[in-house]
Design a protein around this motif. Structure first.
Motif, PDB file in Angstrom:
ATOM      1  N   VAL A  86       0.753  -1.080  -0.093  1.00 30.59           N
ATOM      2  CA  VAL A  86      -0.586   0.228  -0.123  1.00 30.59           C
ATOM      3  C   VAL A  86       1.053   1.312  -0.304  1.00 30.59           C
ATOM      4  O   VAL A  86       0.708   2.118  -0.373  1.00 30.59           O
ATOM      5  N   PRO A  87       1.869   1.133   0.987  1.00 27.24           N
ATOM      6  CA  PRO A  87       2.654   2.507   0.792  1.00 27.24           C
ATOM      7  C   PRO A  87       3.617   2.476  -0.171  1.00 27.24           C
ATOM      8  O   PRO A  87       3.325   3.633  -0.805  1.00 27.24           O
ATOM      9  N   LEU A  88       3.596   1.487  -0.983  1.00 27.66           N
ATOM     10  CA  LEU A  88       4.733   1.596  -1.877  1.00 27.66           C
ATOM     11  C   LEU A  88       4.282   1.952  -3.172  1.00 27.66           C
ATOM     12  O   LEU A  88       4.702   2.591  -3.341  1.00 27.66           O
ATOM     13  N   ALA A  89       2.615   1.596  -3.318  1.00 26.62           N
ATOM     14  CA  ALA A  89       2.197   1.616  -4.461  1.00 26.62           C
ATOM     15  C   ALA A  89       1.543   3.948  -4.293  1.00 26.62           C
ATOM     16  O   ALA A  89       1.125   4.145  -5.079  1.00 26.62           O
ATOM     17  N   GLN A  90       1.320   3.815  -3.008  1.00 34.08           N
ATOM     18  CA  GLN A  90       1.132   5.588  -2.770  1.00 34.08           C
ATOM     19  C   GLN A  90       2.775   6.335  -3.551  1.00 34.08           C
ATOM     20  O   GLN A  90       2.560   7.558  -3.400  1.00 34.08           O
ATOM     21  N   GLY A  91       3.430   5.574  -2.752  1.00 32.07           N
ATOM     22  CA  GLY A  91       4.835   6.742  -3.022  1.00 32.07           C
ATOM     23  C   GLY A  91       5.283   6.483  -4.362  1.00 32.07           C
ATOM     24  O   GLY A  91       5.793   7.724  -5.003  1.00 32.07           O
ATOM     25  N   LEU A  92       4.434   5.483  -4.972  1.00 35.75           N
ATOM     26  CA  LEU A  92       5.132   5.058  -6.453  1.00 35.75           C
ATOM     27  C   LEU A  92       4.301   6.084  -7.402  1.00 35.75           C
ATOM     28  O   LEU A  92       4.350   6.999  -8.249  1.00 35.75           O
ATOM     29  N   ALA A  93       2.622   6.175  -6.865  1.00 35.01           N
ATOM     30  CA  ALA A  93       2.035   7.143  -7.333  1.00 35.01           C
ATOM     31  C   ALA A  93       2.452   8.937  -7.220  1.00 35.01           C
ATOM     32  O   ALA A  93       2.638   9.404  -8.500  1.00 35.01           O
ATOM     33  N   HIS A  94       3.157   8.526  -6.371  1.00 33.73           N
ATOM     34  CA  HIS A  94       3.371  10.426  -5.983  1.00 33.73           C
ATOM     35  C   HIS A  94       4.572  10.905  -6.956  1.00 33.73           C
ATOM     36  O   HIS A  94       4.500  11.436  -7.471  1.00 33.73           O
ATOM     37  N   LEU A  95       5.791   9.743  -6.833  1.00 27.31           N
ATOM     38  CA  LEU A  95       6.395   9.623  -7.824  1.00 27.31           C
ATOM     39  C   LEU A  95       6.599   9.773  -9.301  1.00 27.31           C
ATOM     40  O   LEU A  95       7.155  11.069 -10.319  1.00 27.31           O
ATOM     41  N   ALA A  96       5.410   9.369  -9.712  1.00 28.00           N
ATOM     42  CA  ALA A  96       5.238   9.763 -11.341  1.00 28.00           C
ATOM     43  C   ALA A  96       4.708  10.787 -11.274  1.00 28.00           C
ATOM     44  O   ALA A  96       4.316  11.476 -12.800  1.00 28.00           O
ATOM     45  N   LYS A  97       4.110  12.416 -10.218  1.00 26.83           N
ATOM     46  CA  LYS A  97       3.429  13.018 -10.735  1.00 26.83           C
ATOM     47  C   LYS A  97       4.165  13.797 -10.333  1.00 26.83           C
ATOM     48  O   LYS A  97       3.845  15.235 -10.510  1.00 26.83           O
ATOM     49  N   GLY A  98       5.922  13.463  -9.899  1.00 27.98           N
ATOM     50  CA  GLY A  98       6.104  14.562  -9.635  1.00 27.98           C
ATOM     51  C   GLY A  98       7.125  14.767  -8.522  1.00 27.98           C
ATOM     52  O   GLY A  98       7.663  15.991  -7.739  1.00 27.98           O
ATOM     53  N   ASN A  99       6.581  13.774  -7.394  1.00 30.51           N
ATOM     54  CA  ASN A  99       6.482  14.810  -6.274  1.00 30.51           C
ATOM     55  C   ASN A  99       6.790  13.215  -6.081  1.00 30.51           C
ATOM     56  O   ASN A  99       6.690  12.246  -5.233  1.00 30.51           O
ATOM     57  N   ALA A 100       8.562  13.198  -4.715  1.00 36.02           N
ATOM     58  CA  ALA A 100       9.413  12.170  -4.234  1.00 36.02           C
ATOM     59  C   ALA A 100       9.621  11.981  -2.757  1.00 36.02           C
ATOM     60  O   ALA A 100       9.601  10.893  -2.756  1.00 36.02           O
ATOM     61  N   THR A 101       8.956  12.807  -1.870  1.00 37.65           N
ATOM     62  CA  THR A 101       8.594  12.964  -1.003  1.00 37.65           C
ATOM     63  C   THR A 101       7.927  11.162   0.060  1.00 37.65           C
ATOM     64  O   THR A 101       9.026  10.938   0.936  1.00 37.65           O
ATOM     65  N   ALA A 102       7.439  11.249  -0.688  1.00 41.09           N
ATOM     66  CA  ALA A 102       6.219   9.752  -0.241  1.00 41.09           C
ATOM     67  C   ALA A 102       7.555   8.428  -0.053  1.00 41.09           C
ATOM     68  O   ALA A 102       7.692   7.529   0.810  1.00 41.09           O
ATOM     69  N   LEU A 103       8.148   8.427  -1.604  1.00 40.97           N
ATOM     70  CA  LEU A 103       8.464   6.765  -1.769  1.00 40.97           C
ATOM     71  C   LEU A 103      10.417   7.340  -1.021  1.00 40.97           C
ATOM     72  O   LEU A 103      10.676   5.820  -0.590  1.00 40.97           O
ATOM     73  N   TYR A 104      10.180   8.475  -0.970  1.00 39.28           N
ATOM     74  CA  TYR A 104      11.402   9.132  -0.388  1.00 39.28           C
ATOM     75  C   TYR A 104      11.636   8.245   0.895  1.00 39.28           C
ATOM     76  O   TYR A 104      12.804   7.581   2.187  1.00 39.28           O
ATOM     77  N   ALA A 105      10.849   9.042   2.220  1.00 35.95           N
ATOM     78  CA  ALA A 105      10.565   8.408   3.586  1.00 35.95           C
ATOM     79  C   ALA A 105      10.059   7.331   3.702  1.00 35.95           C
ATOM     80  O   ALA A 105       9.950   6.344   4.681  1.00 35.95           O
ATOM     81  N   LEU A 106      10.385   6.017   2.640  1.00 38.51           N
ATOM     82  CA  LEU A 106      10.353   4.869   2.684  1.00 38.51           C
ATOM     83  C   LEU A 106      11.372   4.285   2.686  1.00 38.51           C
ATOM     84  O   LEU A 106      11.417   2.736   3.605  1.00 38.51           O
ATOM     85  N   GLY A 107      12.712   4.845   2.748  1.00 39.30           N
ATOM     86  CA  GLY A 107      14.320   4.327   2.655  1.00 39.30           C
ATOM     87  C   GLY A 107      14.838   5.127   3.436  1.00 39.30           C
ATOM     88  O   GLY A 107      16.201   4.999   3.214  1.00 39.30           O
TER      89      GLY A 107
END
Length: 583
Positions: free
Chosen positions: A354-375
């Motif tokens: 679930v958080p991976l899908a959220q982070g990837l979706a944000h990244l695809a729209k140009g926002n990298a913060t959510a995905l970065y928080a995972l690592g």
């Protein structure tokens, strides 16, 4: 089992760390002894430090000290069933931390008749001598960004990634050798076979001849080694919540996999379920729909193609991220590791699908913060005294290298052979660029004790049949390994958990937990071919008050609910204590 973790910082030296586990008990107040001199510790637990020979072939020489904690049985003496030893994996995981954090959940699973026992294997965490390659914390952090965030450097990051990684581990190996020389050559004794001997000593000082043991991930390797070395050492109950990695991962990984490039079939067998696990993300996201999976596309193949495009974009143009507590780059290595973390623990609400899908979706729209928080790795200020010797509590990387690489035959591959190795792995998994890293890591380590146990594992006449557990899809220890291991121990039974992820603790299953209890309490094995469902969805309804607790079916009895809650807590503590640590 410990995933690898060494990535040289490519900027000015910066002290960084993660918050270390906080202990409210000072282990140094305990005097090591050859018996179990229990003292009150933590809250409701008892602790001791057991003296064992550093070298079992020279028992009158130097000693090691094993940190042991127990949650004592509350049953009447007539109903006391002895200790259950637990190992949470690694090598590098702290059994002490795992039991202290939630020992009650173990009691709820197995009942009050057992002592629930966690121990830190020699060289790890609170046990001494501690495995360490460095003189100061600052020196350590310059080379290893985090003790807990395990990073596989992608061998496809650049044209120089393999040679740079090889050089990094040559450096770390030389530091290990220098540290070992200055400390009396103790690292050669930090081996799986000696840890098995320590387990026998622990069992004996408890007053029992027969080991009762639960090991997950590398812990299953340790258990299989024990069962091979001491097959008739009493009534062995060896519960392997994820022994599907035993023969194909540690004995083949450490005892065979790393020995020769010609054995690449064994070397890549552990990758067999990785791509299938990623397919489970694509299929699960599509099935969940756009409301539950924000990375949704009309077909699973379209989701796969979308991820491929995003990966190629990040590979070509890494993204800089600055947050209040951290900063870094989302590059190919970072993105691939975040995805692999999710494959190892897909049901986790903090790092799973679930958080991976959220982070990837944000990244695809140009926002990298959510995905970065995972690592992300939090920054911290350097200690006031830069020369102070580090009091390592979390020494996962060093423990992994000393034990896993020390168990193996020396790896003397050329860079060309290492390149062939990881490219060969691509025939099995697209993640070979990450999962071939263990061989690169061990290519720099040159401390090996002559005469150490190197397999194969197996025993025809074991005192009590083993219970082996394997997930249908496990990116760390493929299900085929459980089947292979069962053949090595006639009479054993493989219990299959119908889930994706690494080890059976990745998802709650009252069915599985019920069989665990029956095995320990009554010595009852499930019927061959038994498959247990899990009680959670990959993409649970986000409107649930606790999405991580959403069950796939209605639980029928109070016992089912109790076992489910206990299993969920045990899985949670082990994931936090060990994470993705070894392959």
């Amino acid at each position: 089992m410990l995933s690898l973790a060494f990535k040289r910082l490519r900027f000015i030296a910066l002290c960084i760390t993660t918050a270390q586990a906080v202990s409210d008990f000072d282990w140094q107040t305990l005097t090591p002894s050859p018996g179990l001199d229990w003292k009150p510790c933590y809250s409701g637990f008892q602790c001791t430090r057991l003296t064992v020979p550093l070298d079992y072939s020279a028992p009158q020489g130097s000693n090691a000290s094993i940190a042991i904690v127990r949650l004592p049985s509350t049953a009447p003496k007539s109903e006391y069933r002895g200790p259950i030893l637990f190992n949470p994996g690694g090598p590098g995981g702290s059994g002490v931390d795992a039991i202290v954090e939630n020992g009650e959940a173990f009691v709820n699973t197995f009942g009050p008749g057992f002592d629930i026992v966690g121990f830190d294997p020699r060289g790890i965490s609170y046990s001494t001598p501690i495995i360490s390659f460095f003189n100061t914390e600052a020196e350590r952090r310059f080379l290893i960004p985090s003790a807990t965030n395990i990073i596989y450097p992608s061998l496809n990051q650049s044209s120089h990634a393999l040679s740079e990684g090889w050089a990094d581990y040559q450096l770390l190996g030389q530091l290990a050798l220098a540290s070992d020389v200055g400390a009396g050559h103790y690292l050669q004794h930090m081996s799986t076979d000696n840890i098995a001997r320590d387990m026998l000593r622990i069992t004996e000082v408890f007053g029992f001849e027969k080991l009762q043991y639960w090991g997950i991930s590398y812990g299953s390797v340790l258990g299989a080694t024990f069962a091979t070395m001491f097959p008739v050492c009493g009534h062995l109950k060896l519960l392997k919540s994820k022994l599907s990695g035993c023969c194909h991962i540690h004995p083949f990984r450490s005892f065979n996999r790393l020995t020769s490039i010609s054995q690449s079939a064994n070397g890549t067998s552990m990758m067999a379920d990785v791509d299938g696990s990623l397919d489970a993300f694509f299929d699960g996201c599509h099935k969940a729909g756009p409301e539950l999976c924000p990375f949704y596309e009309p077909t699973a193949s379209a989701i796969s193609a979308k991820l491929d495009a995003l990966t190629a974009s990040v590979h070509e143009k890494p993204i800089a991220v600055v947050t209040p507590g951290s900063h870094g780059l989302i590059d190919l290595t970072f993105l691939r590791n975040v995805i692999l973390d999710a494959l190892f623990d897909p049901y986790d609400s903090a790092s799973g699908f679930v958080p991976l899908a959220q982070g990837l979706a944000h990244l695809a729209k140009g926002n990298a913060t959510a995905l970065y928080a995972l690592g992300a790795i939090p920054t911290f200020e350097c200690p006031a005294s830069a020369s102070a010797a580090p009091a390592f509590h979390e020494n996962n990387l060093e423990a992994y290298i000393a034990i896993a690489c020390g168990d193996a035959n020396p790896v003397n591959d050329t860079l060309t052979e290492l390149q062939e190795y990881w490219l060969n792995g691509l025939r099995v998994s697209n993640f070979s660029d990450l999962l071939s890293s263990p061989r690169v890591v061990c290519s720099g380590y040159n401390i090996h004790r002559p005469g150490r146990f190197q397999g194969p594992v197996g025993a025809k006449n074991i005192s009590f049949p083993l219970l082996l557990v394997g997930n249908t899809l496990d990116p760390g220890t493929a299900h085929a390994g459980a089947i292979q291991t069962s053949k090595a121990f006639p009479g054993s039974v493989v219990l299959t958990q119908d889930s994706v992820g690494h080890t059976s603790l990745v998802a709650p299953s009252s069915c599985k937990d019920g069989y665990f209890r029956e095995y320990f309490v009554n010595g009852t094995l499930p019927a061959p071919g038994t498959v247990c469902p899990i009680d959670i969805e990959l993409f649970p309804n986000s409107t649930s008050p606790d999405a991580s607790a959403t069950t796939k079916r209605a639980l029928q009895t109070v016992e089912e609910k109790r076992l489910l809650n206990a299993g969920r807590k045990i899985g949670r503590v082990v994931r936090r204590a060990v994470g993705r640590r070894a392959l």
